[in-house]
Design a protein around this motif. Sequence first.
Motif, mmCIF file in Angstrom:
data_model
loop_
_atom_site.group_PDB
_atom_site.id
_atom_site.type_symbol
_atom_site.label_atom_id
_atom_site.label_comp_id
_atom_site.label_asym_id
_atom_site.label_seq_id
_atom_site.Cartn_x
_atom_site.Cartn_y
_atom_site.Cartn_z
ATOM 1 N N PHE A 37 49.133 25.385 40.386
ATOM 2 C CA PHE A 37 47.964 25.221 40.999
ATOM 3 C C PHE A 37 46.563 24.861 40.059
ATOM 4 C CE2 PHE A 37 51.297 24.990 43.429
ATOM 5 C CZ PHE A 37 51.395 24.081 44.731
ATOM 6 N N VAL A 38 45.425 24.076 40.418
ATOM 7 C CA VAL A 38 44.864 25.366 40.289
ATOM 8 C C VAL A 38 43.355 25.513 41.465
ATOM 9 C CG1 VAL A 38 42.793 24.520 39.041
ATOM 10 C CG2 VAL A 38 44.601 23.334 38.673
ATOM 11 N N ALA A 39 42.670 26.304 41.467
ATOM 12 C CA ALA A 39 41.957 27.164 42.657
ATOM 13 C C ALA A 39 40.495 26.730 42.644
ATOM 14 C CB ALA A 39 41.568 28.663 42.493
ATOM 15 N N LEU A 40 40.216 26.051 43.291
ATOM 16 C CA LEU A 40 38.830 25.206 43.404
ATOM 17 C C LEU A 40 37.812 26.344 44.585
ATOM 18 C CD1 LEU A 40 39.819 22.037 44.410
ATOM 19 C CD2 LEU A 40 39.853 22.811 42.086
ATOM 20 N N ASN A 41 36.365 26.545 43.946
ATOM 21 C CA ASN A 41 35.360 26.813 45.040
ATOM 22 C C ASN A 41 35.129 25.734 46.028
ATOM 23 O OD1 ASN A 41 33.741 24.626 43.395
ATOM 24 N ND2 ASN A 41 32.664 26.079 41.617
ATOM 25 N N PRO A 42 33.703 26.608 46.167
ATOM 26 C CA PRO A 42 33.255 24.807 47.373
ATOM 27 C C PRO A 42 33.198 23.644 47.145
ATOM 28 C CG PRO A 42 33.455 27.599 47.810
ATOM 29 C CD PRO A 42 33.165 27.576 46.351
ATOM 30 N N ASP A 43 32.786 23.912 45.794
ATOM 31 C CA ASP A 43 31.902 22.657 45.468
ATOM 32 C C ASP A 43 33.389 21.290 44.694
ATOM 33 O OD1 ASP A 43 29.449 23.007 45.639
ATOM 34 O OD2 ASP A 43 29.067 24.697 43.885
ATOM 35 N N GLY A 44 34.288 21.921 45.121
ATOM 36 C CA GLY A 44 35.419 21.531 44.477
ATOM 37 C C GLY A 44 35.971 21.339 43.220
ATOM 38 N N LYS A 45 35.292 22.409 42.562
ATOM 39 C CA LYS A 45 35.680 22.684 40.634
ATOM 40 C C LYS A 45 36.651 24.040 40.610
ATOM 41 C CE LYS A 45 32.751 19.744 39.900
ATOM 42 N NZ LYS A 45 32.647 18.620 39.698
ATOM 43 N N PRO A 46 36.781 23.897 39.191
ATOM 44 C CA PRO A 46 38.014 25.067 38.903
ATOM 45 C C PRO A 46 37.422 26.362 39.004
ATOM 46 C CG PRO A 46 38.783 23.008 38.401
ATOM 47 C CD PRO A 46 37.722 22.399 38.535
ATOM 48 N N THR A 47 38.064 27.160 39.867
ATOM 49 C CA THR A 47 37.273 28.652 39.279
ATOM 50 C C THR A 47 38.676 29.081 39.138
ATOM 51 O OG1 THR A 47 36.417 30.702 41.322
ATOM 52 C CG2 THR A 47 37.752 28.519 41.944
ATOM 53 N N LYS A 48 37.983 31.164 38.330
ATOM 54 C CA LYS A 48 38.506 31.852 37.904
ATOM 55 C C LYS A 48 39.474 32.599 39.617
ATOM 56 C CE LYS A 48 38.338 35.042 34.912
ATOM 57 N NZ LYS A 48 39.767 35.358 33.946
ATOM 58 N N VAL A 49 40.968 32.492 39.018
ATOM 59 C CA VAL A 49 41.760 33.709 39.867
ATOM 60 C C VAL A 49 41.878 34.915 38.630
ATOM 61 C CG1 VAL A 49 42.731 31.203 40.450
ATOM 62 C CG2 VAL A 49 43.783 33.070 39.055
ATOM 63 N N PRO A 50 42.774 35.578 40.378
ATOM 64 C CA PRO A 50 43.155 37.244 39.693
ATOM 65 C C PRO A 50 44.020 37.103 38.972
ATOM 66 C CG PRO A 50 42.235 36.564 42.141
ATOM 67 C CD PRO A 50 42.816 35.618 41.519
ATOM 68 N N GLU A 51 44.411 38.361 38.180
ATOM 69 C CA GLU A 51 45.146 37.853 37.305
ATOM 70 C C GLU A 51 46.815 38.566 37.786
ATOM 71 O OE1 GLU A 51 46.800 41.095 34.061
ATOM 72 O OE2 GLU A 51 44.920 41.094 34.073
ATOM 73 N N VAL A 52 48.080 38.162 37.412
ATOM 74 C CA VAL A 52 49.151 38.787 38.649
ATOM 75 C C VAL A 52 49.590 39.920 37.865
ATOM 76 C CG1 VAL A 52 51.231 37.755 39.612
ATOM 77 C CG2 VAL A 52 49.633 36.185 39.344
ATOM 78 N N ILE A 53 50.361 40.937 38.176
ATOM 79 C CA ILE A 53 51.006 41.783 37.864
ATOM 80 C C ILE A 53 52.480 42.137 38.511
ATOM 81 C CG2 ILE A 53 50.553 44.193 37.893
ATOM 82 C CD1 ILE A 53 48.288 44.673 38.673
ATOM 83 N N PRO A 54 53.314 41.631 37.474
ATOM 84 C CA PRO A 54 54.696 41.226 37.566
ATOM 85 C C PRO A 54 55.096 43.261 37.562
ATOM 86 C CG PRO A 54 54.979 41.140 35.346
ATOM 87 C CD PRO A 54 53.022 41.201 35.813
ATOM 88 N N GLU A 55 56.471 43.195 38.780
ATOM 89 C CA GLU A 55 57.187 44.873 38.821
ATOM 90 C C GLU A 55 58.537 44.527 38.928
ATOM 91 O OE1 GLU A 55 54.606 46.788 42.903
ATOM 92 O OE2 GLU A 55 55.020 44.844 43.038
ATOM 93 N N THR A 56 58.947 43.877 38.859
ATOM 94 C CA THR A 56 60.678 44.062 39.028
ATOM 95 C C THR A 56 61.215 43.269 37.673
ATOM 96 O OG1 THR A 56 61.319 41.436 39.632
ATOM 97 C CG2 THR A 56 61.030 43.745 41.429
ATOM 98 N N GLU A 57 62.044 43.432 37.008
ATOM 99 C CA GLU A 57 63.258 42.273 35.970
ATOM 100 C C GLU A 57 62.992 41.795 36.084
ATOM 101 O OE1 GLU A 57 62.638 44.160 33.262
ATOM 102 O OE2 GLU A 57 62.489 45.634 33.749
ATOM 103 N N GLU A 58 63.013 40.928 37.102
ATOM 104 C CA GLU A 58 62.767 39.588 37.043
ATOM 105 C C GLU A 58 61.243 39.276 37.192
ATOM 106 O OE1 GLU A 58 64.943 36.204 40.080
ATOM 107 O OE2 GLU A 58 64.214 37.784 41.023
#
Length: 172
Positions: free
Chosen positions: A114-135
Amino acid sequence: MSETKFARETANVMTELVLPNDTNTLGNLMGGRLMHWMDIAAAIAAMRLCNKPVVTASVDNVSFARPIKLGNILSIETKVTRSFNSSMEVYLKVSGEDLQEKTKYVSNEAYLTFVALNPDGKPTKVPEVIPETEEEKERYNGALRRRQLRLILGGKMKVDEAVELRALFIKD
């Protein structure tokens, strides 16, 4: 954006009862209906990460290991595996449950982007994901290779630019 979120914060479980209108002439859940539900469930996980509207950018290979029958309960578990600049990869596991037979089974697994969109419908930066479990860590580590493969298949990256994929086949 330097914001981060744990993968677990994006988790979503969607549950549906498979009714006659959802099935084909064999009494199995139609693939198109399943894809519709998968898209919704995965979009919710992506929106939980970025708190913005999202659009589906790609769907990886979806193979059906076992059909989900009329009257069975369908569960779709989703979680963001990794984020990039404006895109997010979401892992899905689809399970069926036959209450009369008292059995649970995995129907299929897939990755959607998926791509995140800003209010103008343009791609916008997303937060980093931090994995915790081995999976989560395994899926996070594999996400860059899957992304490079998607980009190559979509004509947006040349094979020789896919450093992560090259490392699988060529020792430098």
